[in-house]
Design an enzyme around this catalytic site. Structure first.
Site, PDB file in Angstrom:
ATOM      1  N   ASN A 208       0.854  -1.195   0.000  1.00 48.00           N
ATOM      2  CA  ASN A 208       0.000   0.000   0.000  1.00 48.00           C
ATOM      3  C   ASN A 208       0.887   1.241   0.000  1.00 48.00           C
ATOM      4  O   ASN A 208       2.105   1.130   0.035  1.00 48.00           O
ATOM      5  CB  ASN A 208      -0.981  -0.037   1.189  1.00 48.00           C
ATOM      6  CG  ASN A 208      -0.264  -0.045   2.518  1.00 48.00           C
ATOM      7  OD1 ASN A 208       0.473   0.878   2.840  1.00 48.00           O
ATOM      8  ND2 ASN A 208      -0.445  -1.116   3.276  1.00 48.00           N
ATOM      9  N   ASP A 276      -4.960  -5.776   5.145  1.00 53.51           N
ATOM     10  CA  ASP A 276      -6.075  -6.535   5.739  1.00 53.51           C
ATOM     11  C   ASP A 276      -6.070  -7.982   5.253  1.00 53.51           C
ATOM     12  O   ASP A 276      -6.560  -8.860   5.943  1.00 53.51           O
ATOM     13  CB  ASP A 276      -7.404  -5.874   5.371  1.00 53.51           C
ATOM     14  CG  ASP A 276      -7.562  -4.529   6.076  1.00 53.51           C
ATOM     15  OD1 ASP A 276      -7.168  -4.455   7.254  1.00 53.51           O
ATOM     16  OD2 ASP A 276      -8.047  -3.566   5.449  1.00 53.51           O
ATOM     17  N   LYS A 286       7.812 -18.716  -8.983  1.00 53.63           N
ATOM     18  CA  LYS A 286       7.229 -17.594  -9.722  1.00 53.63           C
ATOM     19  C   LYS A 286       6.051 -18.072 -10.573  1.00 53.63           C
ATOM     20  O   LYS A 286       6.166 -19.067 -11.294  1.00 53.63           O
ATOM     21  CB  LYS A 286       8.310 -16.964 -10.604  1.00 53.63           C
ATOM     22  CG  LYS A 286       7.832 -15.701 -11.272  1.00 53.63           C
ATOM     23  CD  LYS A 286       8.881 -15.119 -12.194  1.00 53.63           C
ATOM     24  CE  LYS A 286       8.235 -14.033 -13.028  1.00 53.63           C
ATOM     25  NZ  LYS A 286       8.979 -13.734 -14.230  1.00 53.63           N
ATOM     26  N   ASP A 304      -5.973  -8.876  12.919  1.00 53.60           N
ATOM     27  CA  ASP A 304      -5.931  -7.446  13.217  1.00 53.60           C
ATOM     28  C   ASP A 304      -5.063  -7.273  14.476  1.00 53.60           C
ATOM     29  O   ASP A 304      -5.470  -7.608  15.589  1.00 53.60           O
ATOM     30  CB  ASP A 304      -7.344  -6.917  13.453  1.00 53.60           C
ATOM     31  CG  ASP A 304      -7.362  -5.406  13.566  1.00 53.60           C
ATOM     32  OD1 ASP A 304      -6.471  -4.860  14.249  1.00 53.60           O
ATOM     33  OD2 ASP A 304      -8.252  -4.785  12.972  1.00 53.60           O
ATOM     34  N   ILE A 305      -3.849  -6.777  14.266  1.00 56.98           N
ATOM     35  CA  ILE A 305      -2.872  -6.706  15.366  1.00 56.98           C
ATOM     36  C   ILE A 305      -3.355  -5.748  16.454  1.00 56.98           C
ATOM     37  O   ILE A 305      -3.281  -6.046  17.646  1.00 56.98           O
ATOM     38  CB  ILE A 305      -1.493  -6.254  14.824  1.00 56.98           C
ATOM     39  CG1 ILE A 305      -1.051  -7.167  13.678  1.00 56.98           C
ATOM     40  CG2 ILE A 305      -0.455  -6.231  15.934  1.00 56.98           C
ATOM     41  CD1 ILE A 305       0.161  -6.665  12.901  1.00 56.98           C
ATOM     42  N   PHE A 323      -4.775   3.881  14.616  1.00 58.32           N
ATOM     43  CA  PHE A 323      -4.972   4.883  13.568  1.00 58.32           C
ATOM     44  C   PHE A 323      -6.154   4.448  12.720  1.00 58.32           C
ATOM     45  O   PHE A 323      -6.458   3.256  12.638  1.00 58.32           O
ATOM     46  CB  PHE A 323      -3.713   5.013  12.698  1.00 58.32           C
ATOM     47  CG  PHE A 323      -2.715   5.971  13.271  1.00 58.32           C
ATOM     48  CD1 PHE A 323      -2.044   5.671  14.447  1.00 58.32           C
ATOM     49  CD2 PHE A 323      -2.457   7.181  12.653  1.00 58.32           C
ATOM     50  CE1 PHE A 323      -1.140   6.561  15.005  1.00 58.32           C
ATOM     51  CE2 PHE A 323      -1.552   8.080  13.190  1.00 58.32           C
ATOM     52  CZ  PHE A 323      -0.891   7.777  14.368  1.00 58.32           C
ATOM     53  N   LYS A 337     -14.661   2.290  14.665  1.00 58.09           N
ATOM     54  CA  LYS A 337     -13.445   1.468  14.640  1.00 58.09           C
ATOM     55  C   LYS A 337     -12.825   1.381  16.038  1.00 58.09           C
ATOM     56  O   LYS A 337     -12.354   0.336  16.460  1.00 58.09           O
ATOM     57  CB  LYS A 337     -12.443   2.101  13.655  1.00 58.09           C
ATOM     58  CG  LYS A 337     -11.410   1.168  13.114  1.00 58.09           C
ATOM     59  CD  LYS A 337     -10.601   1.814  11.991  1.00 58.09           C
ATOM     60  CE  LYS A 337     -11.241   1.611  10.635  1.00 58.09           C
ATOM     61  NZ  LYS A 337     -10.430   2.157   9.537  1.00 58.09           N
ATOM     62  N   LYS A 341     -12.454  -2.268  17.739  1.00 56.35           N
ATOM     63  CA  LYS A 341     -11.126  -2.851  17.995  1.00 56.35           C
ATOM     64  C   LYS A 341     -10.789  -2.868  19.485  1.00 56.35           C
ATOM     65  O   LYS A 341      -9.974  -3.658  19.918  1.00 56.35           O
ATOM     66  CB  LYS A 341     -10.064  -2.085  17.219  1.00 56.35           C
ATOM     67  CG  LYS A 341     -10.337  -2.096  15.705  1.00 56.35           C
ATOM     68  CD  LYS A 341      -9.084  -1.929  14.896  1.00 56.35           C
ATOM     69  CE  LYS A 341      -9.415  -1.884  13.421  1.00 56.35           C
ATOM     70  NZ  LYS A 341      -8.272  -2.177  12.570  1.00 56.35           N
TER      71      LYS A 341
END
Ligand code: CTP
Length: 398
Positions: A208, A276, A286, A304-305, A323, A337, A341
């Site tokens: 990302n 995710d 490959k 999800d840490i 965050f 969120k 969480k």
């Protein structure tokens, strides 16, 4: 900053011992006095003469030197210092420290003292990655030992990876942090930062756009306030902060493992843009083009840490900060969120491309807590980090 500080420097047996000579010089330039201790293995890499010439002091190396024992016993020697620095700290020295062994002068001094200790590990990559070394590292950190490095790079043994001793200036920063009277002194804080790379095959991965800039600024700001920072970062181009313990990872699964091993901590700041999803079955070779047929990638959800740590019964840090990277309904989504969480605070930001935040140098955040939210003006990522670090200090030291 270091004037009139007495540093007892234990030089272990690693090729990086030559950097400790420069460290001695730099410490003395800053006004510190250095009491050098050279292990038997250390003296294979640097000579007592160079160590004593640079430190302007006598080199200690023998536990059973009766003359010295009559002048200043090893107990007194270790307690005369304001800080014990072990550089290079070899795998063997770390193992001895973790087990509390005292079979030479260096290990005896380390066991006989209640003075703070900072180690700068260095060793071959595999030795560093070995579960035994990682176990010893965790034990030492739980015992309150501060760690600087190791850095990643080419090694004298011809391999590449984490294992190079931190540079003298980085060690100096860590020493200064150890003496800092910042409000976070004595607090251990975990920071995750950067993106994660989720492998598809040996040459391809999914990533990302996170640059790691915000997480890096937070790690640096916390260290400036005196915290002992464990900085877990995914692959980025920016330099990690100096004076913190850096652990580099690639994937979300690796990040989770390192985060769990770093616990307990007083606070956790989860600034990483963790993927995710991962590719469910990473190909060992490959993936080749096949007559115009498109490969189909199946995904599996990553742990999800942030949620995992927030919901821990036994090892939950007393403050957990997450965050929220959102593109729509920032406050509504981030508030939900935080609840979902189970973290204490959420730093929410709008990462729509037109904001220029992802990959940029500024941030525009809303801090969401149990009692409500604070809308911070748009400012540089360093300023956001400074403000957040001060708030964390307020919350932990209250
Ligand atoms: N996070 C994490 N582990 C994951 C995913 C996210 O620790 N596997 C953390 C991030 O570090 C961040 C927070 O969770 O602190 C929120 O990340 P974000 O990407 O905004 O949220 P998501 O969990 O992806 O939720 P959504 O997909 O609904 O936006």
């Amino acid at each position: 900053m270091l004037s009139s500080k007495h540093i007892l420097l234990i030089i272990g047996g690693g090729i990086a011992a030559y950097k400790s000579l420069d460290l001695i010089r730099k410490l003395r330039e800053r006004g510190a006095s250095v009491i050098p201790v050279l292990t038997r293995a250390g003296s294979e890499f640097v000579t007592p003469l160079s160590v004593s010439a640079l430190s302007g002091a006598e080199v200690h190396s023998d536990l059973f030197d009766l003359t010295k024992e009559a002048e200043m016993g090893h107990i007194q020697l270790s307690r005369s210092a304001d800080l014990l620095v072990v550089a290079p700290a070899t795998a063997d020295l770390m193992a001895k420290m973790a087990q509390g062994r005292a079979d030479d002068l260096a290990s005896t001094l380390l066991l006989a003292t209640d003075t703070p200790v900072l180690i700068a590990p260095t060793m071959n990559v595999r030795m560093w990655d070995h579960p035994a070394t990682q176990r010893n590292l965790a034990t030492l950190q739980t015992d309150g030992v501060s760690v600087v490095g190791p850095n990643e790079g080419d090694m004298a043994c011809g391999e590449y990876g984490p294992g190079r001793m931190a540079e003298p200036l980085e060690i100096i920063e860590a020493i200064e942090a150890a003496f800092s009277d910042g409000p976070l002194k004595g607090k251990r804080i975990l920071v995750t930062s950067g993106p994660t790379h989720e492998p598809i095959d040996p040459v391809r991965y999914i990533a990302n756009r996170s640059s790691g800039a915000q997480g890096t600024a937070i790690g640096a700001a916390l260290a400036r306030l005196g915290a002992d920072v464990v900085f877990v970062t995914g692959p980025t181009d920016i330099e990690p902060p100096a004076g913190v313990q850096v652990v580099k990872v690639q994937s979300a699964a690796e990040m989770l493992e390192v985060v769990e091993a770093a616990l307990p901590v007083d606070a956790g700041v989860f600034a990483a843009a963790v993927a995710d999803w991962r590719v469910a079955s990473e190909s060992a070779s490959k993936i080749k083009k096949k007559d115009g047929k498109m490969p189909v990638l199946e995904f599996a959800e990553n742990v999800d840490i942030l949620a995992r740590v927030s919901q821990m019964k036994d090892r939950r840090p007393s403050l957990v900060v997450g965050f929220a990277a959102e593109t729509d309904d920032v406050i509504v989504n981030a508030t939900a969120k935080r609840k979902r969480k189970g973290c204490d605070w959420i730093v929410a930001n709008d990462v729509s491309p037109e904001t220029g935040i992802m990959g940029g140098s500024e941030n525009d955040v809303v801090l969401i807590c149990e009692g409500g939210s604070e809308d911070w003006p748009r400012m540089g990522k360093d300023a956001v980090a400074e403000k957040l670090a001060l708030k964390i200090a307020d919350a932990l030291v209250r």
